[in-house]
Write a protein that holds these residues in place. Sequence first.
Motif, PDB file in Angstrom:
ATOM      1  N   THR A  78      13.648  -6.686   7.926  1.00 22.17           N
ATOM      2  CA  THR A  78      14.208  -5.839   6.753  1.00 22.17           C
ATOM      3  C   THR A  78      13.172  -5.501   5.781  1.00 22.17           C
ATOM      4  N   GLU A  79      13.302  -4.428   5.045  1.00 26.97           N
ATOM      5  CA  GLU A  79      12.317  -4.179   4.003  1.00 26.97           C
ATOM      6  C   GLU A  79      12.193  -5.248   3.158  1.00 26.97           C
ATOM      7  N   GLU A  80      13.089  -6.195   2.625  1.00 26.07           N
ATOM      8  CA  GLU A  80      12.836  -7.301   1.970  1.00 26.07           C
ATOM      9  C   GLU A  80      12.354  -8.506   2.735  1.00 26.07           C
ATOM     10  N   GLU A  81      12.185  -8.583   3.974  1.00 27.76           N
ATOM     11  CA  GLU A  81      11.517  -9.338   4.533  1.00 27.76           C
ATOM     12  C   GLU A  81       9.938  -9.141   4.558  1.00 27.76           C
ATOM     13  N   GLU A  82       9.633  -7.701   5.076  1.00 27.56           N
ATOM     14  CA  GLU A  82       8.393  -7.392   5.023  1.00 27.56           C
ATOM     15  C   GLU A  82       7.860  -7.572   3.599  1.00 27.56           C
TER      16      GLU A  82
ATOM     17  N   TYR B 180       4.313  -9.615   2.653  1.00 21.80           N
ATOM     18  CA  TYR B 180       3.246  -9.045   2.053  1.00 21.80           C
ATOM     19  C   TYR B 180       2.831  -9.674   0.814  1.00 21.80           C
ATOM     20  N   GLU B 181       3.933 -10.270  -0.037  1.00 20.77           N
ATOM     21  CA  GLU B 181       3.703 -10.956  -1.053  1.00 20.77           C
ATOM     22  C   GLU B 181       2.917 -12.254  -0.877  1.00 20.77           C
TER      23      GLU B 181
ATOM     24  N   ASN C 262       0.852  -1.250   0.076  1.00 18.83           N
ATOM     25  CA  ASN C 262       0.073   0.023   0.136  1.00 18.83           C
ATOM     26  C   ASN C 262       0.797   1.287  -0.110  1.00 18.83           C
ATOM     27  N   THR C 263       0.506   2.188  -1.135  1.00 21.06           N
ATOM     28  CA  THR C 263       1.495   3.372  -1.054  1.00 21.06           C
ATOM     29  C   THR C 263       0.748   4.525  -0.418  1.00 21.06           C
TER      30      THR C 263
END
Length: 64
Positions: free
Chosen positions: A30-34, A38-39, A2-3
């Motif tokens: 981390t941003e990658e983990e989040e 979400y994916e 969500n942006t």
Amino acid sequence: MNTETKQEIIGIVMCHGENDYGYWGGFSLTEEEEEQIYEILMRHDTEGCSIRGTRNDIANEIRE
């Protein structure tokens, strides 16, 4: 993701059995983990249910 606003995973609720729940919080992803989480959630976005609201709204929904 969500942006509209910054989203952050701050905890996870787990069901261990009948009326036996745990809350896991106090960790940093981390941003990658989040993004990975979400994916996964988006692949299942038409299953189950979710709620969005205040902390009390969420607690009341889980309580039911």
